[in-house]
Design a protein around this motif. Structure first.
Motif, PDB file in Angstrom:
ATOM      1  N   PHE A 318      45.862  42.722  40.302  1.00  0.00           N
ATOM      2  CA  PHE A 318      44.813  43.415  41.050  1.00  0.00           C
ATOM      3  C   PHE A 318      45.415  44.570  41.853  1.00  0.00           C
ATOM      4  O   PHE A 318      46.436  44.415  42.531  1.00  0.00           O
ATOM      5  CB  PHE A 318      44.083  42.439  41.964  1.00  0.00           C
ATOM      6  N   SER A 319      44.761  45.722  41.790  1.00  0.00           N
ATOM      7  CA  SER A 319      45.311  46.937  42.397  1.00  0.00           C
ATOM      8  C   SER A 319      44.960  47.077  43.872  1.00  0.00           C
ATOM      9  O   SER A 319      45.569  47.876  44.575  1.00  0.00           O
ATOM     10  CB  SER A 319      44.805  48.172  41.640  1.00  0.00           C
ATOM     11  N   ASN A 320      43.980  46.338  44.344  1.00  0.00           N
ATOM     12  CA  ASN A 320      43.479  46.544  45.709  1.00  0.00           C
ATOM     13  C   ASN A 320      43.291  45.216  46.438  1.00  0.00           C
ATOM     14  O   ASN A 320      42.197  44.875  46.873  1.00  0.00           O
ATOM     15  CB  ASN A 320      42.164  47.336  45.681  1.00  0.00           C
ATOM     16  N   VAL A 321      44.377  44.486  46.568  1.00  0.00           N
ATOM     17  CA  VAL A 321      44.332  43.160  47.188  1.00  0.00           C
ATOM     18  C   VAL A 321      44.206  43.289  48.702  1.00  0.00           C
ATOM     19  O   VAL A 321      44.899  44.083  49.332  1.00  0.00           O
ATOM     20  CB  VAL A 321      45.597  42.365  46.822  1.00  0.00           C
ATOM     21  N   THR A 322      43.299  42.504  49.289  1.00  0.00           N
ATOM     22  CA  THR A 322      43.138  42.452  50.744  1.00  0.00           C
ATOM     23  C   THR A 322      44.193  41.562  51.383  1.00  0.00           C
ATOM     24  O   THR A 322      44.732  41.863  52.445  1.00  0.00           O
ATOM     25  CB  THR A 322      41.735  41.933  51.105  1.00  0.00           C
ATOM     26  N   SER A 323      44.492  40.424  50.735  1.00  0.00           N
ATOM     27  CA  SER A 323      45.533  39.522  51.203  1.00  0.00           C
ATOM     28  C   SER A 323      46.005  38.666  50.040  1.00  0.00           C
ATOM     29  O   SER A 323      45.296  38.495  49.048  1.00  0.00           O
ATOM     30  CB  SER A 323      45.025  38.633  52.342  1.00  0.00           C
ATOM     31  N   GLY A 324      47.237  38.139  50.174  1.00  0.00           N
ATOM     32  CA  GLY A 324      47.784  37.297  49.138  1.00  0.00           C
ATOM     33  C   GLY A 324      48.463  38.094  48.038  1.00  0.00           C
ATOM     34  O   GLY A 324      48.477  39.327  48.049  1.00  0.00           O
ATOM     35  N   PRO A 325      49.027  37.394  47.033  1.00  0.00           N
ATOM     36  CA  PRO A 325      49.725  38.075  45.941  1.00  0.00           C
ATOM     37  C   PRO A 325      48.770  38.874  45.059  1.00  0.00           C
ATOM     38  O   PRO A 325      47.617  38.483  44.872  1.00  0.00           O
ATOM     39  CB  PRO A 325      50.366  36.922  45.165  1.00  0.00           C
ATOM     40  N   SER A 326      49.267  39.973  44.499  1.00  0.00           N
ATOM     41  CA  SER A 326      48.425  40.817  43.657  1.00  0.00           C
ATOM     42  C   SER A 326      48.273  40.269  42.247  1.00  0.00           C
ATOM     43  O   SER A 326      47.348  40.649  41.524  1.00  0.00           O
ATOM     44  CB  SER A 326      48.989  42.240  43.594  1.00  0.00           C
ATOM     45  N   THR A 327      49.190  39.378  41.835  1.00  0.00           N
ATOM     46  CA  THR A 327      49.151  38.830  40.479  1.00  0.00           C
ATOM     47  C   THR A 327      48.553  37.428  40.485  1.00  0.00           C
ATOM     48  O   THR A 327      48.980  36.559  41.249  1.00  0.00           O
ATOM     49  CB  THR A 327      50.560  38.774  39.871  1.00  0.00           C
ATOM     50  N   VAL A 328      47.556  37.224  39.634  1.00  0.00           N
ATOM     51  CA  VAL A 328      46.911  35.931  39.457  1.00  0.00           C
ATOM     52  C   VAL A 328      47.068  35.547  37.994  1.00  0.00           C
ATOM     53  O   VAL A 328      46.663  36.305  37.103  1.00  0.00           O
ATOM     54  CB  VAL A 328      45.425  35.988  39.850  1.00  0.00           C
ATOM     55  N   THR A 329      47.631  34.386  37.723  1.00  0.00           N
ATOM     56  CA  THR A 329      48.011  33.992  36.365  1.00  0.00           C
ATOM     57  C   THR A 329      47.143  32.852  35.855  1.00  0.00           C
ATOM     58  O   THR A 329      46.848  31.912  36.590  1.00  0.00           O
ATOM     59  CB  THR A 329      49.486  33.561  36.330  1.00  0.00           C
ATOM     60  N   ILE A 330      46.732  32.956  34.576  1.00  0.00           N
ATOM     61  CA  ILE A 330      46.039  31.852  33.914  1.00  0.00           C
ATOM     62  C   ILE A 330      46.904  31.349  32.767  1.00  0.00           C
ATOM     63  O   ILE A 330      47.640  32.114  32.141  1.00  0.00           O
ATOM     64  CB  ILE A 330      44.639  32.246  33.408  1.00  0.00           C
TER      65      ILE A 330
END
Length: 384
Positions: A318-330
């Motif tokens: 995600f290019s515009n994260v408010t908080s937390g890591p930018s990468t989310v994996t499935i």
């Protein structure tokens, strides 16, 4: 499911005296979160993987549904973050249309002591698959697992249409639309969605979804459940007011990758629509992913891979994260649509032009917090 609407934006923003339900009989000072169980409807002639929850032999894969009481009458509705109406099949439809609803009953407004028609108001929807529904608007008490909105504006279907290629049946009587109210189809003035109307009665203007691998799960109305997820949580803004995305749960400029490496392809705007089963991405994103899988091939018009192959995980960046890591994996196994030991197997990744869709492969991995006030979406790994 994404809705195609032709009304002018000025109409969508109009309000009047019936734009919000009466709170008669409810004390908005008493606020509590509600957890409602859901399950995924799977036609009986299909096979469900115990490992991934994938439904084989059909492409719509069923959807997550829940029992809903409208004026005390139970109907089954699907959870749809891609639309903004709560409508139901009804006894106002011709009998041959009523018979096409294969699960549960249809709503009979004449059999509810709390129902009344809103004079001069109608709703009408045309969905992306060519189906549609329309009819008058009634106000009645809607109860979803204890989340109760009195005097809610319900679309009562008197004409149900099916799109090309459909088998002419519905698994449910209609949807609970959980998009944003700007997309609501009621005219002459749009109405608040169920979640928007529920806001006076719950602690927060949010809902949380946990759709499980075993085709069960739940939805939390009015709160996020910290016991439902584990690890870090990623919060991203929703582009629900940008041109072409009005009213949708959309995140702009998502990139994709695997194993920590980002694919060298253009990013994609992603729709988070629980009414859609497959993960839909661009041609280039799909090609970059399947290039990691030996023997994968799209010569048949859709990507296939050698059955028995362990598929690599897929990263959403995600290019515009408010908080937390930018990468989310499935997990890569979520993309499998088949578990034979030989031959070629199909997948739950589709190729589309334009906006993509996260689909079931994403939802069955994550607890998602949908915040319609900020608005944001937050993702974390489910506790299974």
């Amino acid at each position: 499911m994404v809705v195609l609407l032709s009304a002018l934006a000025s109409l969508l923003l109009a309000t009047d005296a019936v734009a919000r339900p009466s709170t008669l009989g409810r004390d908005p000072r008493v606020k509590r979160g509600i957890r409602a169980p859901v399950h995924r409807y799977v036609p009986s002639n299909n096979i469900v993987s115990r490992d991934t929850g994938a439904v084989y032999h059909i492409w719509n894969g069923g959807g997550w549904i829940l029992p809903v009481l409208i004026g005390g009458q139970q109907v089954y509705l699907n959870i749809d973050t891609g639309s903004s109406d709560l409508w139901t099949a009804s006894t106002l439809m011709p009998e041959d249309q009523q018979k096409t609803v294969t699960r549960g009953s249809v709503y009979d407004p004449s059999n509810s002591s709390t129902s009344h028609e809103v004079e001069g108001y109608t709703y009408g929807l045309a969905y992306a698959d060519g189906s549609g529904a329309s009819g008058p608007v009634y106000r009645d008490t809607v109860n979803i697992g204890g989340a109760i909105v009195p005097n809610f504006a319900v679309g009562v279907c008197d004409d149900l249409q099916y799109g090309p290629g459909s088998d002419g049946t519905r698994d449910t009587a209609g949807p609970v639309g959980l998009g944003f109210g700007v997309m609501n189809s009621v005219r002459p003035n749009p109405q608040c969605t169920f979640m928007e109307c529920l806001e006076p009665y719950v602690p927060e203007p949010i809902f949380g979804t946990a759709f499980k691998l075993n085709n069960t799960g739940y939805i939390n109305f009015g709160y996020a459940d910290p016991a439902a997820y584990t690890g870090s949580i990623t919060e991203t803004p929703v582009a629900n007011t940008s041109s072409g995305n009005e009213g949708q749960w959309v995140n702009l400029g998502v990139r994709f990758g695997s194993g920590g490496s980002v694919f060298d392809v253009d990013p994609l705007d992603m729709d988070f629509d629980t009414g859609t089963a497959s993960l839909s991405v661009s041609t280039d994103i799909a090609a970059a992913y399947w290039d990691l899988v030996g023997g994968a091939d799209d010569s048949s018009g859709a990507w296939e891979y050698p059955c028995g192959t362990e598929l690599p995980d897929l990263d959403f960046v995600f290019s515009n994260v408010t908080s937390g890591p930018s990468t989310v994996t499935i997990p890569g196994q979520n993309l499998k649509n088949g578990d034979a030991s030989s031959g070629m197997c199909s997948t739950w990744m589709n190729v589309v032009d334009g906006r993509g869709n996260a689909g079931v492969p994403f939802y069955i991995s994550k607890y998602i917090i949908w915040n319609q006030a900020k608005p944001t979406m937050s993702f974390a790994d489910q506790v299974n």
